[in-house]
Design a protein around this motif. Structure first.
Motif, PDB file in Angstrom:
ATOM      1  N   ALA A  20      42.541   9.555 -29.314  1.00  0.00           N
ATOM      2  CA  ALA A  20      43.149  10.877 -29.314  1.00  0.00           C
ATOM      3  C   ALA A  20      42.097  11.958 -29.157  1.00  0.00           C
ATOM      4  N   GLN A  21      40.935  11.744 -29.835  1.00  0.00           N
ATOM      5  CA  GLN A  21      39.863  12.718 -29.772  1.00  0.00           C
ATOM      6  C   GLN A  21      39.304  12.812 -28.351  1.00  0.00           C
ATOM      7  N   ASN A  22      39.163  11.663 -27.684  1.00  0.00           N
ATOM      8  CA  ASN A  22      38.652  11.652 -26.319  1.00  0.00           C
ATOM      9  C   ASN A  22      39.705  12.047 -25.302  1.00  0.00           C
ATOM     10  N   ASP A  23      40.972  12.031 -25.700  1.00  0.00           N
ATOM     11  CA  ASP A  23      42.076  12.424 -24.830  1.00  0.00           C
ATOM     12  C   ASP A  23      42.076  11.649 -23.511  1.00  0.00           C
ATOM     13  N   GLY A  24      41.713  10.397 -23.580  1.00  0.00           N
ATOM     14  CA  GLY A  24      41.755   9.544 -22.393  1.00  0.00           C
ATOM     15  C   GLY A  24      40.517   9.559 -21.535  1.00  0.00           C
ATOM     16  N   TRP A  25      39.483  10.303 -21.916  1.00  0.00           N
ATOM     17  CA  TRP A  25      38.256  10.375 -21.127  1.00  0.00           C
ATOM     18  C   TRP A  25      37.344   9.197 -21.437  1.00  0.00           C
ATOM     19  N   THR A  26      36.627   8.747 -20.392  1.00  0.00           N
ATOM     20  CA  THR A  26      35.638   7.684 -20.541  1.00  0.00           C
ATOM     21  C   THR A  26      34.290   8.188 -20.044  1.00  0.00           C
ATOM     22  N   GLU A  27      33.247   7.950 -20.830  1.00  0.00           N
ATOM     23  CA  GLU A  27      31.904   8.334 -20.410  1.00  0.00           C
ATOM     24  C   GLU A  27      31.420   7.372 -19.321  1.00  0.00           C
ATOM     25  N   ILE A  39      40.316  12.236 -12.652  1.00  0.00           N
ATOM     26  CA  ILE A  39      39.706  13.553 -12.869  1.00  0.00           C
ATOM     27  C   ILE A  39      38.286  13.294 -13.355  1.00  0.00           C
ATOM     28  N   LEU A  40      37.318  13.889 -12.684  1.00  0.00           N
ATOM     29  CA  LEU A  40      35.910  13.707 -12.999  1.00  0.00           C
ATOM     30  C   LEU A  40      35.317  15.041 -13.439  1.00  0.00           C
ATOM     31  N   GLU A  41      34.514  15.003 -14.493  1.00  0.00           N
ATOM     32  CA  GLU A  41      33.781  16.185 -14.919  1.00  0.00           C
ATOM     33  C   GLU A  41      32.308  15.835 -15.136  1.00  0.00           C
ATOM     34  N   ASN A  76      25.580  23.855 -14.541  1.00  0.00           N
ATOM     35  CA  ASN A  76      26.868  24.231 -13.965  1.00  0.00           C
ATOM     36  C   ASN A  76      27.871  23.101 -14.186  1.00  0.00           C
ATOM     37  N   LYS A  77      29.054  23.448 -14.648  1.00  0.00           N
ATOM     38  CA  LYS A  77      30.062  22.445 -14.941  1.00  0.00           C
ATOM     39  C   LYS A  77      31.009  22.271 -13.746  1.00  0.00           C
ATOM     40  N   TYR A  78      31.141  21.031 -13.302  1.00  0.00           N
ATOM     41  CA  TYR A  78      32.013  20.676 -12.179  1.00  0.00           C
ATOM     42  C   TYR A  78      33.246  19.914 -12.678  1.00  0.00           C
ATOM     43  N   ARG A  79      34.318  20.084 -11.939  1.00  0.00           N
ATOM     44  CA  ARG A  79      35.532  19.303 -12.171  1.00  0.00           C
ATOM     45  C   ARG A  79      36.097  18.911 -10.809  1.00  0.00           C
ATOM     46  N   VAL A  80      36.408  17.627 -10.648  1.00  0.00           N
ATOM     47  CA  VAL A  80      37.012  17.103  -9.420  1.00  0.00           C
ATOM     48  C   VAL A  80      38.320  16.415  -9.781  1.00  0.00           C
ATOM     49  N   GLU A  81      39.410  16.853  -9.179  1.00  0.00           N
ATOM     50  CA  GLU A  81      40.698  16.185  -9.336  1.00  0.00           C
ATOM     51  C   GLU A  81      41.053  15.512  -8.016  1.00  0.00           C
ATOM     52  N   ASP A 108       7.481  20.634   0.864  1.00  0.00           N
ATOM     53  CA  ASP A 108       7.562  21.411  -0.375  1.00  0.00           C
ATOM     54  C   ASP A 108       8.657  20.899  -1.301  1.00  0.00           C
ATOM     55  N   LEU A 109       9.563  20.082  -0.769  1.00  0.00           N
ATOM     56  CA  LEU A 109      10.675  19.579  -1.587  1.00  0.00           C
ATOM     57  C   LEU A 109      10.353  18.245  -2.265  1.00  0.00           C
ATOM     58  N   ILE A 110       9.208  17.689  -1.988  1.00  0.00           N
ATOM     59  CA  ILE A 110       8.845  16.419  -2.628  1.00  0.00           C
ATOM     60  C   ILE A 110       8.779  16.603  -4.144  1.00  0.00           C
ATOM     61  N   GLY A 111       9.467  15.745  -4.866  1.00  0.00           N
ATOM     62  CA  GLY A 111       9.431  15.790  -6.323  1.00  0.00           C
ATOM     63  C   GLY A 111      10.422  16.745  -6.956  1.00  0.00           C
ATOM     64  N   LYS A 112      11.218  17.449  -6.163  1.00  0.00           N
ATOM     65  CA  LYS A 112      12.255  18.323  -6.730  1.00  0.00           C
ATOM     66  C   LYS A 112      13.322  17.464  -7.411  1.00  0.00           C
ATOM     67  N   GLU A 113      13.915  18.020  -8.470  1.00  0.00           N
ATOM     68  CA  GLU A 113      14.834  17.237  -9.297  1.00  0.00           C
ATOM     69  C   GLU A 113      16.244  17.814  -9.310  1.00  0.00           C
ATOM     70  N   VAL A 114      17.195  16.897  -9.427  1.00  0.00           N
ATOM     71  CA  VAL A 114      18.574  17.257  -9.720  1.00  0.00           C
ATOM     72  C   VAL A 114      18.989  16.457 -10.950  1.00  0.00           C
ATOM     73  N   ARG A 115      19.623  17.126 -11.905  1.00  0.00           N
ATOM     74  CA  ARG A 115      19.945  16.511 -13.191  1.00  0.00           C
ATOM     75  C   ARG A 115      21.449  16.581 -13.447  1.00  0.00           C
ATOM     76  N   TRP A 116      21.971  15.479 -14.006  1.00  0.00           N
ATOM     77  CA  TRP A 116      23.382  15.427 -14.374  1.00  0.00           C
ATOM     78  C   TRP A 116      23.516  15.006 -15.841  1.00  0.00           C
ATOM     79  N   ARG A 117      24.510  15.552 -16.505  1.00  0.00           N
ATOM     80  CA  ARG A 117      24.792  15.147 -17.881  1.00  0.00           C
ATOM     81  C   ARG A 117      26.296  15.311 -18.153  1.00  0.00           C
ATOM     82  N   ASN A 118      26.725  14.772 -19.295  1.00  0.00           N
ATOM     83  CA  ASN A 118      28.138  14.868 -19.708  1.00  0.00           C
ATOM     84  C   ASN A 118      29.075  14.424 -18.589  1.00  0.00           C
ATOM     85  N   ILE A 119      28.767  13.244 -18.036  1.00  0.00           N
ATOM     86  CA  ILE A 119      29.556  12.701 -16.922  1.00  0.00           C
ATOM     87  C   ILE A 119      30.707  11.883 -17.500  1.00  0.00           C
TER      88      ILE A 119
END
Length: 458
Positions: free
Chosen positions: A19-26, A75-77, A151-156, A196-207
């Protein structure tokens, strides 16, 4: 008795968690990459303080990280932080098959775009059709993504409806049925020759992802984010509410007639498999079946249609057409959205400053990418479906190609009349200034295909 109580407490605890997760899976455990694999490229991924980190690398194509699972409706967040100007994205309903470009990942991608173009949250069709929902017509969506912060994303993705949000702002609403299920993958984009883009990072969390009870969890679409319908010859409920109607039903020629008569041509055109085709007859202008026009006339309107050209082909979409103006040889008279193979047809090199190329206002204004100045016209190529859009309101007219504005002008002005005076239309009084007229599809003797022809009036 004690055992039964413990079982009951365990069940209640599990129910409480659900109920707390409301159907979400990490999707990501925040600890390691066990069960995940890279596809296509050699960019690096690692885990740092509970965050999934992708690191760009020299001399490698786009790299994708996946857990290998297939998802249909969901639904993905997630949250994302990217180092500008590194481009990235998250694939969904995407595939990797040996029989498609040796396993090249292809399918839908929600864009992560920290550049000045600012199309974060748009929907791109990776290694397939290109941009399906750019943000050229969604200014609120362009402002949603903020560089230098999470930045928070949502995909339905529910049925054919694909919708996205960035920081609570509705960025894309797409209706498309090409792929109904596939993988979710996290992309580190190729950097090309930009060292100049060598080593640039993109980070994701709370998937996290949700796959059940989706209808109850859906968010409302916003009025500023118009729906784009890619399913041919159909109208969605959204389109009906907005006043759209079909000009071609995919089966008959109802609503169309010859520009030189009251009936549809008995040769030179055919309807097959939901497509209206002008046939190859040698390249002459209006000498076979001839041009066709709508039975109705239109003043303030918005027109959408999909077209596909064959190699070396020439055709066009004309509007504000009066078929009585030209009774002699050639096509009927009206402003024209040029349809042309710029590479193979000689007309592309005629006129003035390339004003007879694809998407141009024929012989008057050259098409260029006005949505992203400096970028090329977003033509998907010969043999591919491309979308034309024409908006005409209060003498102001726009041409669009695959979601990008490529021409804009105002009829009846001094500048307009100056352009006409130096064009092939100079001998036609008040050319292009009719308050209303027919819409025309041109027979220029080359095979060109049309579908999904729809209109709404203002």
């Amino acid at each position: 008795m004690r055992k039964s109580c413990l079982l009951l407490l365990g069940c209640l605890f599990a129910f409480g968690l659900q109920a707390q997760n409301d159907g979400w899976t990490e999707m990501f455990n925040g600890k390691d990459l066990d069960g995940w694999k890279k596809l296509n490229g050699e960019a690096e991924y690692h885990v740092e303080d509970g965050v999934l980190v992708g690191v760009s690398k020299d001399n490698t194509p786009n790299t994708f990280l996946t857990n290998g699972k297939t998802y249909g409706d969901f639904i993905l967040e997630f949250e994302v932080l990217v180092e500008p100007p590194l481009n990235s994205g998250v694939q969904f309903r995407s595939l990797s098959k040996e029989d498609y470009r040796n396993g090249r990942v292809h399918g839908y991608q929600v864009e992560i775009d920290p550049s000045t173009r600012a199309w974060s949250g748009g929907i791109y069709d990776e290694a397939r059709r290109g941009w399906l929902y750019p943000l050229a017509n969604n200014e609120a969506g362009r402002k949603a993504f903020v560089n230098g912060q999470w930045n928070k994303y949502r995909v339905e993705a529910i049925g054919s409806e694909l919708r996205t949000w960035v920081n609570g702002v509705n960025t894309a609403n797409l209706n498309d049925d090409m792929t109904s299920e596939g993988m979710i993958l996290f992309q580190v984009h190729s950097i090309g020759k930009n060292k100049d883009l060598i080593g640039k990072e993109v980070r994701w969390r709370n998937i996290r992802i949700k796959t059940d009870d989706l209808e109850a969890s859906r968010m409302d679409i916003a009025p500023y984010a118009a729906e784009i319908n890619m399913i041919p010859n159909t109208l969605t409920d959204y389109e009906k509410r907005k006043g759209w109607r079909m000009l071609f039903d995919g089966k008959t020629t109802d609503g169309w007639r010859s520009a030189r008569g009251q009936k549809f041509p008995d040769r030179g055109w055919k309807v097959e498999d939901g497509v209206l085709t002008v046939l190859e007859t040698g390249g002459a202008e209006s000498e076979a079946g001839g041009d066709i026009i709508t039975e109705e006339i239109f003043g303030n309107f918005e027109l959408i249609l999909d077209f596909k050209i064959t190699e070396g082909a020439n055709s066009g979409i004309k509007y504000f057409v009066d078929p009585e103006l030209n009774k002699g040889p050639g096509s009927s008279i009206g402003p024209e959205y040029q349809i042309l193979d710029d590479e193979k047809h000689p007309d592309a090199k005629m006129g003035v400053s390339s004003n007879r190329t694809l998407g141009s206002l024929y012989d008057l204004i050259t098409a260029s990418n006005l949505s992203v100045p400096g970028n090329r016209k977003p033509f998907r190529g010969v043999g591919e479906w491309n979308r034309a859009r024409i908006v005409a309101k209060d003498n102001k007219v726009e041409h669009w190609l695959n979601g990008n504005k490529i021409v804009e002008y105002e009829r009846g002005t001094q500048m307009w009349r100056g352009l006409v005076a130096y064009s092939k239309y100079k001998n036609w009084p008040a050319f292009g200034e009719l308050p209303q007229g027919h819409i025309l599809l041109q027979d220029h003797g080359n095979e060109v295909h049309f579908r999904n022809i729809k209109v709404r009036e203002f």
